[in-house]
Motif scaffolding. Structure first.
Motif, short mmCIF file in Angstrom:
data_model
loop_
_atom_site.label_atom_id
_atom_site.label_comp_id
_atom_site.label_asym_id
_atom_site.label_seq_id
_atom_site.Cartn_x
_atom_site.Cartn_y
_atom_site.Cartn_z
N THR A 39 0.80 -1.25 -0.28
CA THR A 39 -0.10 -0.07 -0.08
C THR A 39 0.82 1.31 0.05
O THR A 39 2.09 1.15 0.63
CB THR A 39 -0.86 -0.02 1.39
N THR B 203 0.64 5.05 1.22
CA THR B 203 -0.09 5.84 2.27
C THR B 203 0.19 7.32 2.02
O THR B 203 -0.20 8.11 2.90
CB THR B 203 0.22 5.29 3.59
N SER C 52 -2.58 -3.49 -5.37
CA SER C 52 -1.93 -3.79 -3.73
C SER C 52 -0.95 -5.17 -3.90
O SER C 52 -0.28 -5.51 -3.13
CB SER C 52 -3.07 -4.25 -3.08
#
Length: 241
Positions: free
Chosen positions: A165, A167, A222
């Motif tokens: 991921t 972020t 992902s």
């Protein structure tokens, strides 16, 4: 009928029609001038970034099996030992104890019966997990390779795919929006050049959604460490003569 009335009526009608026509002309001219004053060009601007994931979530599951109920307590101890062994490999490759999560050990029972409902075989299975959540994304690949070697010991291991991921989108948003706006102006300038006009200020702008995708993929977001971040803005510019 008054003979003088008819010419007067005709003259009044002509004057009225002339007035309406003149009024219509001025109204139309006003609308035309307003439209010219608001000449605009709409252009889209694209900005893209190639980034690396900064968070990884991963889980490995395993199971141990016995056909004897009396062997379950020892099997439970073996499962605990496997969890410790897996966590030690993760620590060896740089993960901290706080990043490593040992799951609950679950038990399941299954059996096979013949036509007379007599038990032909039975199995007691203990299953458990070891998981991590970490910002040390690059450490996972070598740790997973070493864990796969435990299969040679007879462990039934499922080395699941990690989830990567990104972020930090808010950190790159401003610069990407600035770049997208600049690219939209470049596109508008090309249009204006062909039309012999100049690009003025911004009348309105619509920001598109930011999309994060695995590098080289149109859908997944992902499965790969490298990501493509993309945004398209739609901007309407005034055009000046």
């Amino acid at each position: 009928m008054n003979k003088n009335f008819l010419p007067g009526t005709i003259i009044c009608g002509m004057l009225l029609a002339s007035g309406i026509a003149s009024g219509g002309y001025f109204i139309g001219q006003t609308m035309y001038n307003a439209k010219v004053a608001l000449n605009t060009a709409e252009a889209k601007g694209l900005a893209e970034r190639r980034v690396k994931a900064d968070l990884v979530n991963w889980q490995m599951s395993f199971s141990l099996r016995t056909s004897q109920k009396a062997a379950v307590p020892q099997l439970y101890k073996n499962a605990e030992q496997v969890q410790i062994e897996l966590s030690q490999i993760l620590k060896k490759h740089g993960f901290s104890p706080e990043e490593i999560k040992l799951g609950i050990i679950d038990q399941s029972y299954s059996e096979i019966r013949d036509q007379n409902k007599n038990i032909k075989s039975q199995a007691y299975t203990l299953s458990a997990t070891v998981a991590i959540e970490s910002n040390q994304v690059a450490l996972l690949a070598p740790a997973r390779r070493e864990m796969n070697k435990l299969i040679s010991k007879g462990y039934s291991i499922s080395n699941n795919e990690p989830r990567y991921t990104y972020t930090k989108l808010n950190q790159i948003k401003p610069e990407m929006l600035k770049e997208a706006t600049s690219n939209a102006r470049m596109a508008a300038n090309e249009f204006a050049k062909n039309a012999n006009v100049k690009v003025g200020g911004i009348r309105n702008a619509r920001q598109g959604n930011f999309y994060i995708r695995d590098a080289g993929s149109e859908y997944g977001d992902s499965h790969r460490m490298e990501k493509d971040v993309r945004v398209v803005t739609t901007i309407t510019f005034y055009l000046d003569k």
